[in-house]
Structures are given as C-alpha cells and as structure tokens.
Design an enzyme around this catalytic site. Sequence first.
Site, mmCIF file in Angstrom:
data_model
loop_
_atom_site.group_PDB
_atom_site.id
_atom_site.type_symbol
_atom_site.label_atom_id
_atom_site.label_comp_id
_atom_site.label_asym_id
_atom_site.label_seq_id
_atom_site.Cartn_x
_atom_site.Cartn_y
_atom_site.Cartn_z
ATOM 1 N N ASP A 20 0.217 5.358 0.571
ATOM 2 C CA ASP A 20 -0.864 6.204 1.093
ATOM 3 C C ASP A 20 -0.579 7.698 1.049
ATOM 4 O OD1 ASP A 20 -2.194 3.930 1.858
ATOM 5 O OD2 ASP A 20 -1.714 4.079 3.968
ATOM 6 N N GLY A 50 -4.707 14.107 17.332
ATOM 7 C CA GLY A 50 -4.778 12.826 18.009
ATOM 8 C C GLY A 50 -6.159 12.435 18.482
ATOM 9 N N ARG A 99 8.581 5.667 20.050
ATOM 10 C CA ARG A 99 7.552 4.789 19.495
ATOM 11 C C ARG A 99 8.127 3.411 19.166
ATOM 12 N NH1 ARG A 99 4.614 5.676 13.702
ATOM 13 N NH2 ARG A 99 3.225 3.867 13.747
ATOM 14 N N HIS A 146 -0.670 12.960 5.649
ATOM 15 C CA HIS A 146 -0.166 11.763 6.316
ATOM 16 C C HIS A 146 0.201 10.767 5.227
ATOM 17 C CE1 HIS A 146 -0.326 8.663 9.621
ATOM 18 N NE2 HIS A 146 -0.640 7.884 8.610
ATOM 19 N N THR A 147 1.475 10.367 5.150
ATOM 20 C CA THR A 147 1.917 9.405 4.142
ATOM 21 C C THR A 147 2.389 8.128 4.828
ATOM 22 O OG1 THR A 147 4.228 10.158 4.079
ATOM 23 C CG2 THR A 147 2.645 11.291 2.642
ATOM 24 N N ASN A 148 2.246 7.012 4.117
ATOM 25 C CA ASN A 148 2.680 5.733 4.669
ATOM 26 C C ASN A 148 2.970 4.782 3.514
ATOM 27 O OD1 ASN A 148 3.317 3.788 6.569
ATOM 28 N ND2 ASN A 148 1.288 3.725 7.518
ATOM 29 N N GLU A 195 0.849 -1.200 0.000
ATOM 30 C CA GLU A 195 0.000 0.000 0.000
ATOM 31 C C GLU A 195 0.877 1.239 0.000
ATOM 32 O OE1 GLU A 195 -3.496 1.868 2.910
ATOM 33 O OE2 GLU A 195 -3.070 -0.279 2.936
ATOM 34 N N TRP A 250 -8.888 9.914 15.778
ATOM 35 C CA TRP A 250 -7.429 10.100 15.716
ATOM 36 C C TRP A 250 -6.955 11.212 14.782
ATOM 37 C CZ3 TRP A 250 -4.593 9.608 11.159
ATOM 38 C CH2 TRP A 250 -5.273 9.050 10.061
ATOM 39 N N ARG A 277 5.312 3.270 8.655
ATOM 40 C CA ARG A 277 6.342 4.084 7.997
ATOM 41 C C ARG A 277 5.775 5.484 7.717
ATOM 42 N NH1 ARG A 277 7.008 -1.013 5.092
ATOM 43 N NH2 ARG A 277 9.037 -1.949 5.626
ATOM 44 N N GLU A 278 5.183 6.078 8.715
ATOM 45 C CA GLU A 278 4.494 7.347 8.529
ATOM 46 C C GLU A 278 5.464 8.534 8.462
ATOM 47 O OE1 GLU A 278 3.912 5.267 11.068
ATOM 48 O OE2 GLU A 278 1.789 4.688 11.102
ATOM 49 N N GLU A 296 -2.995 10.500 2.936
ATOM 50 C CA GLU A 296 -4.200 10.771 3.714
ATOM 51 C C GLU A 296 -4.159 12.231 4.141
ATOM 52 O OE1 GLU A 296 -5.933 7.032 5.989
ATOM 53 O OE2 GLU A 296 -3.865 7.406 6.610
#
Length: 293
Positions: free
Chosen positions: A109, A205, A281, A124-126, A107, A201, A135-136, A111
């Site tokens: 992304d 957040g 994280r 927001h990429t992943n 995928e 979210w 992998r944001e 967003e």
Amino acid sequence: MVSPPCVSSSIGDMKLVILLLTCSLMVASGANFYRDFEITWGDNRAQILNNAKLLTLTLDKDSGSGFKSKNEFLFGKIDMQIKLVPGNSAGTVTAYYLKSEGTTWDEIDFEFLGNLSGDPYTIHTNVFTQGKGNREQQFHLWFDPTKDFHTYSILWNPQHIIFYVDDIPIRIFKNFESKGVPFPNKQPMKIYSSLWNADNWATRGGLIKIDWSNAPFTAAYRNFMARACVIWSGVSSCASQSLSLPSMSWMAQELNSTNLEKLSWVQQNFMIYNYCADPYRFPDGLAPECGFA
C-alpha cells in the site's frame, strides 16, 4: 495489452533471444489507460483523457471513484506519476496499491492522507501478508505533491519490497520467510487506486473532517510503467526469461550505498510513524521482522 507468456518450442537460439527480448519489452510497455486499466466504481467521476495518457479520479459528497489494472503481476517494478488533491484535502485519501484476491490476501500500500492547506501530506504505507497487515510506516513529504506530478514506485522482487518517491527509497520490507515471517511471493496482485472519504481517521486521527465546500476533489495519474511478470492463466510471462537480460535487472535489484544513504535520510527526517517502534500499540510484542537487521 501485454503479450501472453513467451514460449520457446521449436525455435533456434537466435529466434529465442529475439522472442525473449520482444516479450520483455512488451512487459515494460508504457501507459495507455484504456489498455492497462478499467474504471471500477464512481461512474463518471473517473475519466480517461488525453488519448488515454491521463486518468483522473474525483470525490464529491455522493461518491468517490476508483480503477484497477487489467493484468495481474507476480513481482515487478511498478511506477505511476500522481498529482494529489490540492488545497484543503483534509479527510480524503488517495490510495494506490497492489492487492491479491481472497481472504488471505497479500497487499502493498501507498495511501496519501489529505491535509489542511499548508500542512504536509502524509504517506501511509503498509504491507499485508496472508491477510494480516499492521505494518504501517508513515512519512511526511518534503515537497508539495499537489503542484506537479511525482513518481511513486513499488519494487517487488523475491528479496524485498521497496517503496520509492521520485526514485528515492523511503521504505524497505525484506524477505525473512526463512525466519518464519510470511512474504508476499505466491499470490499475483492487481494494481488498484481510489479516491475516497476517510475523514473518520485520515487527518489527525479523524479530528479534521472533509470541508465539502471544497468539493469536488480530484487526483490525476499519468506515465504508468510496469516492468513486471504478468500472470496469464497461472503462468508467468517471466518463466522463460533470463535474469541476465537488462529488462529483468529489477528482479535482483538491491539498494546500493547511495540509495541506502537516501533511505536513511528519509527515515531520519520525514518518518512520523513506525510500527516497529510502537510497543504501546503492540503490548504483546512487536512483529518478529522488527528484530531482524
């Protein structure tokens, strides 16, 4: 609709060249939303308008909406112009992404996370490989994406994935498969987009919820372009094409010095989160690609 794979049996050299050029031009066909996409959910909240040159998605308190491409792709340069939800869009997400099927999917992304009026939108990429993401990278936009359409692009070739905004690169995910890092290069993907409620979210957040008094929320799409390898019955439309053809230049496209400077400008000034800089994280260690140049 994009034509089936090119075949070269029993034709002369000149006819082969003509056939290859024709097929490559068809792969690079422009937008007709009826031809290229299908509405997947949301009932009449998703609409194709203006002689199939415009598509809109809407979110209200009952449901969001979405669409997907009719074709599957394995590598390509995918462009879409999007005008995002205006005003107080806090809690909404407009997703635009490539995704394969199965439990070990790949995928890529984009967003777009809604905001309170006056605050910047967050991109927001992943990148998922074999069902694993985390992998944001996130960025603030340097313009108001609700005032007009802007072009959001994914360049996906065997060397890397590059995310672009108005032809400005904002992120690159390189192929480090030789060093043990999975790279999405085997599973064909379709294009998806949706507008949905993510107020648990999406904005600060999840602290800021959707204000339904502003509903319905609408995002608009136009000028889709796919210079890409289309998969037909397991065969790529690029299988018989020469990489030297101008229409195939994206397959070996790299960032030149000017674009590397633009990438650095975006990442220095507008990046607000990078998974490669978050040891809290990932206390057991950052992803291996984070240590490669």
